[in-house]
Design a protein around this motif. Structure first.
Motif, PDB file in Angstrom:
ATOM      1  N   CYS A  40       0.959  -0.877  -0.009  1.00 20.89           N
ATOM      2  CA  CYS A  40       0.066  -0.573   0.048  1.00 20.89           C
ATOM      3  C   CYS A  40       1.181   1.361   0.003  1.00 20.89           C
ATOM      4  O   CYS A  40       0.710   2.335  -0.860  1.00 20.89           O
ATOM      5  CB  CYS A  40      -1.236  -0.150   1.397  1.00 20.89           C
ATOM      6  N   LEU A  54      -8.366   6.673  -1.472  1.00 18.32           N
ATOM      7  CA  LEU A  54      -8.754   5.445  -0.713  1.00 18.32           C
ATOM      8  C   LEU A  54     -10.002   5.142  -1.029  1.00 18.32           C
ATOM      9  O   LEU A  54     -10.456   6.109   0.158  1.00 18.32           O
ATOM     10  CB  LEU A  54      -8.443   4.530   0.558  1.00 18.32           C
ATOM     11  N   ASN A  56     -12.748   3.341  -0.976  1.00 15.35           N
ATOM     12  CA  ASN A  56     -14.317   2.521   0.273  1.00 15.35           C
ATOM     13  C   ASN A  56     -12.809   0.593   0.424  1.00 15.35           C
ATOM     14  O   ASN A  56     -11.857   0.660  -0.712  1.00 15.35           O
ATOM     15  CB  ASN A  56     -15.090   1.780  -0.998  1.00 15.35           C
ATOM     16  N   ILE A  57     -13.284   0.408   0.664  1.00 11.47           N
ATOM     17  CA  ILE A  57     -12.943  -0.595   1.819  1.00 11.47           C
ATOM     18  C   ILE A  57     -13.982  -2.270   2.345  1.00 11.47           C
ATOM     19  O   ILE A  57     -14.939  -1.151   2.669  1.00 11.47           O
ATOM     20  CB  ILE A  57     -12.442  -0.823   3.528  1.00 11.47           C
ATOM     21  N   LEU A  70     -11.193  -8.835   2.427  1.00  9.61           N
ATOM     22  CA  LEU A  70     -11.393  -6.740   2.585  1.00  9.61           C
ATOM     23  C   LEU A  70     -10.716  -6.612   1.340  1.00  9.61           C
ATOM     24  O   LEU A  70      -9.936  -7.495   0.583  1.00  9.61           O
ATOM     25  CB  LEU A  70     -10.252  -6.957   3.623  1.00  9.61           C
ATOM     26  N   TYR A  72     -10.397  -3.652  -0.628  1.00  2.77           N
ATOM     27  CA  TYR A  72      -9.815  -2.257  -0.606  1.00  2.77           C
ATOM     28  C   TYR A  72      -9.948  -1.236  -2.982  1.00  2.77           C
ATOM     29  O   TYR A  72      -9.181  -2.627  -3.181  1.00  2.77           O
ATOM     30  CB  TYR A  72      -8.415  -1.499  -0.455  1.00  2.77           C
ATOM     31  N   ASN A  73     -10.396  -0.492  -2.785  1.00  2.48           N
ATOM     32  CA  ASN A  73     -10.683   0.076  -3.612  1.00  2.48           C
ATOM     33  C   ASN A  73      -9.776   1.289  -3.579  1.00  2.48           C
ATOM     34  O   ASN A  73     -10.160   2.171  -3.049  1.00  2.48           O
ATOM     35  CB  ASN A  73     -11.947   0.358  -4.043  1.00  2.48           C
ATOM     36  N   LEU A  74      -9.124   1.582  -5.005  1.00  6.28           N
ATOM     37  CA  LEU A  74      -7.586   2.219  -4.675  1.00  6.28           C
ATOM     38  C   LEU A  74      -7.714   3.466  -6.111  1.00  6.28           C
ATOM     39  O   LEU A  74      -8.615   2.805  -6.930  1.00  6.28           O
ATOM     40  CB  LEU A  74      -6.495   2.161  -4.982  1.00  6.28           C
ATOM     41  N   SER A  84      -8.490  -2.691  -7.365  1.00 10.92           N
ATOM     42  CA  SER A  84      -8.916  -3.047  -6.589  1.00 10.92           C
ATOM     43  C   SER A  84      -7.683  -3.920  -5.599  1.00 10.92           C
ATOM     44  O   SER A  84      -7.007  -4.980  -6.445  1.00 10.92           O
ATOM     45  CB  SER A  84     -10.250  -3.907  -6.951  1.00 10.92           C
ATOM     46  N   ALA A 112      -9.398   4.857   5.215  1.00  5.61           N
ATOM     47  CA  ALA A 112      -9.171   4.018   6.145  1.00  5.61           C
ATOM     48  C   ALA A 112      -9.902   3.590   7.591  1.00  5.61           C
ATOM     49  O   ALA A 112     -10.451   3.287   7.735  1.00  5.61           O
ATOM     50  CB  ALA A 112      -7.894   3.313   5.577  1.00  5.61           C
ATOM     51  N   HIS A 115     -13.377   3.277   6.873  1.00  2.07           N
ATOM     52  CA  HIS A 115     -13.520   2.336   6.739  1.00  2.07           C
ATOM     53  C   HIS A 115     -13.546   1.032   7.155  1.00  2.07           C
ATOM     54  O   HIS A 115     -14.599   0.168   7.640  1.00  2.07           O
ATOM     55  CB  HIS A 115     -13.309   2.239   5.376  1.00  2.07           C
ATOM     56  N   GLU A 116     -12.307   0.991   7.944  1.00  3.69           N
ATOM     57  CA  GLU A 116     -12.049   0.236   9.405  1.00  3.69           C
ATOM     58  C   GLU A 116     -12.399   0.438  10.159  1.00  3.69           C
ATOM     59  O   GLU A 116     -13.301  -1.327  11.224  1.00  3.69           O
ATOM     60  CB  GLU A 116     -10.417   0.606   9.516  1.00  3.69           C
TER      61      GLU A 116
END
Length: 165
Positions: A40, A54, A56-57, A70, A72-74, A84, A112, A115-116
């Motif tokens: 990351c 980032l 979304n997660i 999980l 992760y949409n970057l 992703s 994050a 989202h986390e």
């Protein structure tokens, strides 16, 4: 770009740690949990990719297999690209309370943080190193994780009926 990115990541982090995930219409890589933080940082800081956002997660429950993933949409706003990352959490990745455990990336991308917290609150995934991991949508004394497939609704909460007839 994705072919060059895959080659670069596989040479840097190992072919066994970076695989193309075929179950998505968007460019998605399945990555090993052991390289999550370093990868990351690399994707954010490398000027060839510059994934600076980032978006979304998403937490996924594969009940009854007792495993989670999980996603992760970057996005790179500069290069107008998206990627992703998918991390599978096996039974071995559990903390003392039997919650799936993954390192927090909130120090890499500030988005994050929330989202986390949402994935923790609703799916029971524990993010090590998160500075404020607590419920975000449900009351602090809520029992269980409502988005898990094995979750059973309580009949009441503090004497208030919550289960419909």
């Amino acid at each position: 770009m994705i072919e060059n990115l895959i080659k670069d990541l596989q040479s840097r982090f190992g072919e066994s740690n970076i695989k193309v995930y075929d179950g998505s219409k968007q460019d998605t890589l399945t990555i090993d949990l052991s390289v999550l933080l370093e990868l990351c940082h690399y994707l954010r800081d490398n000027e060839l990719y510059y994934f600076d956002f980032l978006a979304n997660i998403t937490a996924v429950d594969y009940h009854p297999d007792n495993r989670f993933a999980l996603v992760y949409n970057l996005a790179s706003l500069v290069y107008q690209t998206q990627l992703s990352l998918r991390v599978e959490l096996s039974v071995e990745n559990r903390d003392k309370d039997n919650l799936p455990e993954v390192p927090s990336i909130s120090r890499i991308w500030r988005t994050a943080d929330w989202h986390e917290r949402e994935a923790f609150d609703l799916m029971g995934i524990y993010f090590t190193g998160h500075s404020d991991l607590r419920r975000i949508l449900l009351p602090d004394d809520w029992e269980g994780f409502p988005l898990r497939k094995d979750y059973e609704d309580a009949d009441s909460y503090h004497g208030i009926p919550i289960k419909g007839e």
